[in-house]
Scaffold this motif. Structure first.
Motif, PDB file in Angstrom:
ATOM      1  N   GLY A 183       0.289  34.410   5.816  1.00  0.00           N
ATOM      2  CA  GLY A 183      -0.869  35.470   6.153  1.00  0.00           C
ATOM      3  C   GLY A 183      -1.808  36.140   5.375  1.00  0.00           C
ATOM      4  N   ALA A 184      -1.790  35.480   4.029  1.00  0.00           N
ATOM      5  CA  ALA A 184      -3.441  35.808   2.302  1.00  0.00           C
ATOM      6  C   ALA A 184      -4.753  35.750   3.441  1.00  0.00           C
ATOM      7  CB  ALA A 184      -3.275  35.022   1.333  1.00  0.00           C
ATOM      8  N   PRO A 185      -5.695  36.408   3.641  1.00  0.00           N
ATOM      9  CA  PRO A 185      -6.547  36.540   3.957  1.00  0.00           C
ATOM     10  C   PRO A 185      -8.376  36.155   2.965  1.00  0.00           C
ATOM     11  CG  PRO A 185      -6.150  38.994   2.807  1.00  0.00           C
ATOM     12  CD  PRO A 185      -5.472  38.088   2.718  1.00  0.00           C
ATOM     13  N   TRP A 186      -7.081  35.366   2.520  1.00  0.00           N
ATOM     14  CA  TRP A 186      -8.429  34.343   1.752  1.00  0.00           C
ATOM     15  C   TRP A 186      -8.173  33.086   2.125  1.00  0.00           C
ATOM     16  CZ3 TRP A 186      -9.421  36.333  -2.703  1.00  0.00           C
ATOM     17  CH2 TRP A 186      -8.732  37.928  -2.927  1.00  0.00           C
ATOM     18  N   GLU A 187      -9.979  32.155   1.678  1.00  0.00           N
ATOM     19  CA  GLU A 187     -10.689  31.198   2.101  1.00  0.00           C
ATOM     20  C   GLU A 187     -10.316  30.801   1.128  1.00  0.00           C
ATOM     21  OE1 GLU A 187     -14.596  28.878   2.958  1.00  0.00           O
ATOM     22  OE2 GLU A 187     -14.481  30.523   4.270  1.00  0.00           O
ATOM     23  N   PHE A 188     -10.018  29.181   1.043  1.00  0.00           N
ATOM     24  CA  PHE A 188      -9.396  29.175  -0.661  1.00  0.00           C
ATOM     25  C   PHE A 188      -8.840  27.297  -0.358  1.00  0.00           C
ATOM     26  CE2 PHE A 188      -5.814  28.015  -4.242  1.00  0.00           C
ATOM     27  CZ  PHE A 188      -6.367  28.203  -5.110  1.00  0.00           C
ATOM     28  N   ALA A 189     -10.120  26.451  -0.917  1.00  0.00           N
ATOM     29  CA  ALA A 189     -10.305  25.028  -1.185  1.00  0.00           C
ATOM     30  C   ALA A 189     -10.889  24.369  -2.559  1.00  0.00           C
ATOM     31  CB  ALA A 189     -10.568  24.891  -0.003  1.00  0.00           C
ATOM     32  N   PRO A 190     -10.299  23.114  -2.743  1.00  0.00           N
ATOM     33  CA  PRO A 190     -10.668  22.285  -4.114  1.00  0.00           C
ATOM     34  C   PRO A 190     -11.578  22.025  -3.430  1.00  0.00           C
ATOM     35  CG  PRO A 190      -9.038  21.090  -3.288  1.00  0.00           C
ATOM     36  CD  PRO A 190      -8.959  22.610  -2.097  1.00  0.00           C
ATOM     37  N   GLN A 191     -12.770  21.687  -4.473  1.00  0.00           N
ATOM     38  CA  GLN A 191     -14.429  21.345  -4.705  1.00  0.00           C
ATOM     39  C   GLN A 191     -13.886  19.903  -4.658  1.00  0.00           C
ATOM     40  OE1 GLN A 191     -16.860  21.058  -7.857  1.00  0.00           O
ATOM     41  NE2 GLN A 191     -18.451  21.432  -7.107  1.00  0.00           N
ATOM     42  N   VAL A 192     -13.108  19.050  -4.734  1.00  0.00           N
ATOM     43  CA  VAL A 192     -13.003  17.795  -5.058  1.00  0.00           C
ATOM     44  C   VAL A 192     -11.614  17.264  -4.041  1.00  0.00           C
ATOM     45  CG1 VAL A 192     -14.985  16.925  -5.486  1.00  0.00           C
ATOM     46  CG2 VAL A 192     -13.113  17.382  -7.054  1.00  0.00           C
ATOM     47  N   THR A 193     -10.819  17.162  -3.633  1.00  0.00           N
ATOM     48  CA  THR A 193      -9.450  16.585  -3.483  1.00  0.00           C
ATOM     49  C   THR A 193      -9.143  15.007  -4.194  1.00  0.00           C
ATOM     50  OG1 THR A 193     -10.003  15.223  -1.589  1.00  0.00           O
ATOM     51  CG2 THR A 193      -9.559  17.200  -1.327  1.00  0.00           C
TER      52      THR A 193
END
Length: 178
Positions: A80-90
């Motif tokens: 439920g956290a209101p963030w977008e969060f992702a790695p630049q490369v996987t």
């Protein structure tokens, strides 16, 4: 005779209730103590992939160019956290002993300032003591203005002493709202 027997039974029942209450209180206290004890154990031993959160000592180390290790990057959010969060490369192929840098993207999806914190985990757990973060956004709380997004760096290396049978290391972050 019946009264003494009933009085003895009542006294025994009271003792039993006191003992059960004492055991219940002790179990409750032990349950609360387990969480910090587990965290300390994980930090000291690297168990469960927990990292110490300390900056690695940057000492020269021989780069093992004959060996490559795959480092996978995973990002997840607290429910439920209101963030977008992702790695630049996987994933990235690295030589143990050499420094590498990658970035994670985070964005505050709300219309108000927020602070977040990334909690790292490394698997397999055995690799945690060999994964050295030199610079990491996870070392500090991250303050974001409303709608702000940014790249956050991670500079790391893998110690050449990582056992040779470990060919893949996963660095996972969970981003929490503070």
């Amino acid at each position: 005779m019946v009264e003494t027997r009933e009085a003895g039974l009542a006294a025994a029942n009271r003792r039993m209730v006191r003992r059960l209450l004492l055991v219940t209180a002790a179990m409750f206290g032990f349950g609360f103590a387990l969480v910090p004890l587990y965290d300390v154990l994980c930090q000291v031993t690297g168990l469960n992939g927990k990292t110490s959160g300390r900056v690695a000592v940057v000492e020269p180390m021989k780069v093992d160019e004959s060996r490559t290790v795959t480092v996978e990057f995973v990002a997840s959010l607290n429910l439920g956290a209101p963030w977008e969060f992702a790695p630049q490369v996987t994933r990235m192929q690295v030589h143990p002993g050499q420094f590498y840098q990658t970035h994670f993207w985070a964005k505050n999806l709300t219309n108000q300032p927020m602070t977040g914190q990334a909690i790292p985990s490394i698997s397999p757990g055995l690799a945690a003591s060999h994964f050295q973060k030199i610079e990491c956004f996870c070392f500090n709380h991250q303050r974001f203005q409303a709608g702000e997004g940014r790249q956050m760096p991670v500079t790391f290396r893998i110690d050449p002493e990582l056992p040779p049978d470990v060919r893949t290391v996963t660095l996972s972050y969970t981003f929490f709202q503070n």
